[in-house]
Design an enzyme around this catalytic site. Structure first.
Site, mmCIF file in Angstrom:
data_model
loop_
_atom_site.group_PDB
_atom_site.id
_atom_site.type_symbol
_atom_site.label_atom_id
_atom_site.label_comp_id
_atom_site.label_asym_id
_atom_site.label_seq_id
_atom_site.Cartn_x
_atom_site.Cartn_y
_atom_site.Cartn_z
ATOM 1 N N ASP A 97 2.345 5.582 -6.961
ATOM 2 C CA ASP A 97 3.585 5.533 -6.186
ATOM 3 C C ASP A 97 4.827 5.731 -7.041
ATOM 4 O O ASP A 97 5.864 6.173 -6.538
ATOM 5 C CB ASP A 97 3.697 4.183 -5.466
ATOM 6 C CG ASP A 97 2.520 3.943 -4.550
ATOM 7 O OD1 ASP A 97 2.265 4.816 -3.697
ATOM 8 O OD2 ASP A 97 1.840 2.908 -4.683
ATOM 9 N N HIS A 111 0.885 -1.181 0.000
ATOM 10 C CA HIS A 111 0.000 0.000 0.000
ATOM 11 C C HIS A 111 0.920 1.228 0.000
ATOM 12 O O HIS A 111 1.747 1.373 -0.892
ATOM 13 C CB HIS A 111 -0.944 -0.113 1.209
ATOM 14 C CG HIS A 111 -2.062 0.885 1.270
ATOM 15 N ND1 HIS A 111 -2.414 1.684 0.225
ATOM 16 C CD2 HIS A 111 -2.926 1.201 2.286
ATOM 17 C CE1 HIS A 111 -3.439 2.452 0.584
ATOM 18 N NE2 HIS A 111 -3.763 2.170 1.831
ATOM 19 N N HIS A 151 -2.324 -2.100 -10.233
ATOM 20 C CA HIS A 151 -3.231 -1.606 -9.206
ATOM 21 C C HIS A 151 -4.441 -2.522 -9.146
ATOM 22 O O HIS A 151 -4.886 -3.025 -10.175
ATOM 23 C CB HIS A 151 -3.669 -0.168 -9.543
ATOM 24 C CG HIS A 151 -4.327 0.539 -8.404
ATOM 25 N ND1 HIS A 151 -5.668 0.408 -8.139
ATOM 26 C CD2 HIS A 151 -3.822 1.367 -7.457
ATOM 27 C CE1 HIS A 151 -5.969 1.148 -7.076
ATOM 28 N NE2 HIS A 151 -4.873 1.735 -6.634
#
Lengths: 381, 381
Positions: free
Chosen positions: A317, A226, A266
């Site tokens: 990210d 995460h 994802h």
């Protein structure tokens, strides 16, 4: 130690299971769209600020001029830590990782909050605002304390993002740097029923308090599947730099070894994460501005390799890593910055859970032993 | 502040949704049976101890004599808090609620644990054992500090339950008291995919660390729809005592007002919770032994009223209240005692989640606004 070796049940990850109706954000995984309260993330990134976006997420509508000024003032007025919490943070072991420090700091704030013990709607909102305002202060105070520096009092004249950079660096940031971080906070502020938000809602659903819920969320965000992924991306970039190899070669080696390349793919997006191109632009521009574009270039080569070899697109990210690095932020603060942003979504979801609560309590399917008889210890074996 | 007013979706509570296969415990809601690793809760309550049951939950089998002695020694050796954590707990505000203090204490232990940063299987087991050993010490240290007393070092010669009572009271407990608490810990040690255990697994599933997972679990247990219910039962008993009314009349008033009577009903059990009759026996015997049986008698009258008026049976929390009260434990430590027990199940579930992990990430169904265009603040109206 026994271990379950069979595949987990199909619902183990709760893929596609709807746990709430939500008016907060819309994550359209097929189209690669992200919408907060009806507004596209691209428009908010270009034109809004973290404070305004937070106001939107909490209240459901964009504020008018007076409302926005009041909200900004309220947030700015709530930034300072109480003396007990600040002193406790200064005493944290300097070697502690910043996400564990933040998790502990949020929990500590629950011990001194003036509204502790009141889980009513208005008290929860006040506590939520305090958490949004103080999480940056916790992160910066721990970072300075571990470096042997005095934590700085918040700068009341600066915006939310600029003040965080000020508390970290000890000097007022370049407005361009502050704007980049501000937009990064907008991009990370909310994302549907992600794991940390879901953890906050599981905690809230027992009618526990918001400090418990946000503490759960911070501890959940910490994991490398995460929020921890942005730090993991930076570690990979550093490793490639240290080895002096071609990024493409390094990635192919990782893929051949079956390693997970962080920052790609994802659970929800089946196409490009709409936040990724915005961060990609920041990474590129900051590289040009600072004259050190190797992290950006390395990232681009990794992206090309991943798309070619695996057909997977980057997520939020991936370019966060080179962007934050170009802002001079240490890698182990990347995930705390994610928390500094996501707290807005967490608070909105805690409020929504309270407003329409049901205990979240799934089931395990028992696959263990049955009908054993207890034998006294002397007769075992 | 907007609120969702429609009913939550059918899966909002995840009723009946299987999120894991488990060999740890079997909760048979129809038959009212609870089984740990194949052994019935009735047999474990009668013949086992908390240490042995914990060993069973973690390793999957009852230990032999040598294994049990080693496990008991290991737990006893790990009870003491490090100096930094103890000092931090002593500085907590005395008015803090003990569950918030425990949540913070568990998070603090993650900052100093010698295995921090290592999420491997063996390190996680060592961290888990330390948490099982130290949670009672955290609870007792905070309780003594808030009363202005010096926290006591753990008593290495006493068993787990007896040592907790010793650290709380400052004197060695009557062996009958210690045995009652020991059985209470056995009864509360594990219960399938309850909300706090599920929270621990949601946190673990991002590959975060066990201190984050247990911190989430403590904060989730705190809520009155979960562990907080035993304290709420005691508050109700005190209220009835203070008013001097018939318990049956008080309950009928509550039901007429639509209030939830705590300690009754359960998401999974559709018949009597098998732990309730065991606790009922303790409540009765302790009432007789201490000569103050009014809390037990009051509880019996409430039970009769609830069964007659609503057809609902008591759960594990109901007779816990009068039992712990008869042991001289303050009401706000009832939920921390639940945590002192449930930590064993939490650790077993964290290990099981790591062994067969999948990110737990459900969905929200978007029911909010769409396709709004951002208007600059000066033009909003």
């Amino acid at each position: 130690m026994t271990e379950t070796v069979a595949a987990p049940p199909k619902t183990a990850g709760l893929e596609g299971v709807v746990v709430a109706d939500s008016e907060i954000s819309y994550v359209d995984g097929q189209a690669g769209r992200l919408v907060y309260r009806g507004y596209s993330i691209e428009e908010l990134a270009e034109r809004s600020s973290f404070e305004e976006t937070t106001n939107l997420l909490l209240d459901g509508e964009l504020p008018d001029g007076r409302e926005l000024r009041e909200f900004q003032s309220e947030l700015a007025a709530q930034r300072e830590l109480d003396g007990e919490t600040l002193e406790a943070v200064r005493r944290f072991p300097p070697a502690a990782d910043p996400m564990s420090a933040l998790r502990t700091g949020v929990s500590l704030l629950g011990l001194t909050d003036p509204d502790r013990g009141d889980e009513g709607r208005e008290a929860t909102r006040r506590k939520g605002i305090r958490l949004i305002a103080r999480i940056p202060t916790l992160v910066a105070a721990f970072d300075r304390a571990r470096r042997g520096l005095e934590p700085l009092a918040p700068h009341g004249e600066l915006g939310h993002a600029a003040n965080f950079l000020y508390m970290l660096r000890g000097s007022e940031p370049d407005p361009e740097d502050a704007r980049v971080l501000d937009v990064c906070l907008v991009l990370h502020a909310e994302h549907g029923m992600n794991a940390s938000t879901f953890a906050a809602r599981v905690t809230t659903a027992t009618l526990s308090d918001i400090h418990s819920a946000i503490t759960s969320a911070v501890g959940t965000l910490k994991g490398p599947l995460h929020g921890g992924a942005n730090e993991a991306v930076m570690k990979m970039l550093r490793e490639i730099d240290r080895r002096g190899v071609e990024p493409a070669a390094h990635i192919r080696e990782m893929l051949a070894a079956g390693s997970k390349v962080m920052g790609f793919g994802h659970r929800v997006y089946k196409t490009m994460d709409p936040r990724a191109p915005i961060l990609r632009g920041f990474s590129r521009k900051l590289g040009e501005r600072t004259g050190d574009d190797r992290w950006y270039r390395m990232s681009e080569e990794i992206l090309t390799t991943m798309q070619r070899e695996k057909g997977i697109d980057p997520n939020v990210d991936f370019f966060s890593a080179s962007t934050y690095h170009a802002l001079g932020i240490p890698a182990d603060l990347f995930t705390p910055i994610f928390a500094i942003a996501r707290i807005s979504g967490w608070v909105a979801h805690v409020e929504a859970q309270y407003a329409n609560n049901r205990l979240i309590r799934p089931r395990a399917r028992y696959v263990g032993k049955r009908d054993l008889r207890y034998v006294p210890v002397g007769e075992r074996g």
